[in-house]
Write an enzyme that holds these catalytic residues in place. Structure first.
Site, PDB file in Angstrom:
ATOM      1  CG  HIS A  48      -1.755  -0.833   1.231  1.00  0.00           C
ATOM      2  ND1 HIS A  48      -3.513  -0.720   0.875  1.00  0.00           N
ATOM      3  CD2 HIS A  48      -1.461  -1.985   1.647  1.00  0.00           C
ATOM      4  CE1 HIS A  48      -3.614  -2.211   0.937  1.00  0.00           C
ATOM      5  NE2 HIS A  48      -2.425  -3.236   0.997  1.00  0.00           N
ATOM      6  CG  HIS A  58      -6.905  -3.351   2.698  1.00  0.00           C
ATOM      7  ND1 HIS A  58      -5.104  -3.946   3.334  1.00  0.00           N
ATOM      8  CD2 HIS A  58      -6.748  -1.920   1.830  1.00  0.00           C
ATOM      9  CE1 HIS A  58      -4.854  -2.178   4.099  1.00  0.00           C
ATOM     10  NE2 HIS A  58      -5.619  -1.355   3.316  1.00  0.00           N
TER      11      HIS A  58
END
Length: 217
Positions: A48, A58
């Site tokens: 990320h 996620h």
């Protein structure tokens, strides 16, 4: 169409990363002098850091991982919208803009300056009510020029979940400061990382209309 424009953050040792996350690093594990034939490098990074996509996994342990996502989500017609005048981006703000119904990818140019070397303390607020609004318009990809669609200190990630609940995928940390609002072809392909919660992408735009062919000055 015009030439392709890179809207990715460059991955360097100076690139900002999420506080407490793994910083980006590139180094040679072997030099041509050592191997007698090639240089061999390695990278370490959070998935990320820089320009990247979020897989639903996620923020949802039952969500899809990167390799389960259709790559066609990240290739095709898109529209860049300048919402930099709004500190809070709501469905009402987005309703002021109109684009052809066949464009299903929306990229937001916010008030946050594009500075890959600084992680921002505060982000423009994306109201979760944009999710049902965008879904009604057929949008399935939302890109932002911020590291997250939620506040950096958010734990419930309301906007992440709202977008997922309405079938909208997430592209973050694109660079739009020099991009004119308008219609573009987008390529932002993730790496095929099995089981991953996200992936770096090399994002690029190509103007569809001649009047969008030049960068903002």
């Amino acid at each position: 169409m015009g030439e392709w424009i890179d809207i990715s953050q460059p991955l360097t040792d100076k690139i900002a990363h999420w506080p407490g996350d793994k910083p980006f690093s590139y180094s040679l594990t072997a030099s041509k002098q050592e191997t007698k034939s090639v240089n061999i490098g390695q990278i370490t990074t959070s998935l990320h850091t820089g320009t990247h996509i979020d897989a639903p996994f996620h923020f949802d342990s039952n969500g899809k991982t990167i390799e389960q996502l259709d790559i066609n989500l990240y290739i095709g017609k898109s529209v860049v919208i300048d919402v930099s005048q709004a500190n809070t981006i709501t469905a009402e703000v987005l309703s002021q803009y109109h684009w052809p119904s066949e464009i299903n990818r929306v990229l937001l140019r916010t008030s946050l300056p594009n500075n890959p070397e600084r992680f921002p303390d505060v982000l423009p607020n994306l109201d979760p009510n944009i999710a049902p609004y965008l879904q009604r318009l057929g949008v399935f990809l939302l890109g932002v020029d911020m590291p997250s669609v939620d506040a950096p200190d958010s734990k419930d990630l309301v906007t992440h979940h709202a977008l997922q609940d309405h079938g909208i995928h997430i592209l973050e940390n694109i660079m739009l400061d020099q991009i004119k609002p308008g219609e573009y072809e987008l390529i932002a392909l993730p790496l095929h990382i099995h089981g991953a919660d996200g992936s770096p992408v090399r994002a690029a735009l190509c103007p569809i209309n001649k009047e969008d062919a030049q960068h903002d000055k």
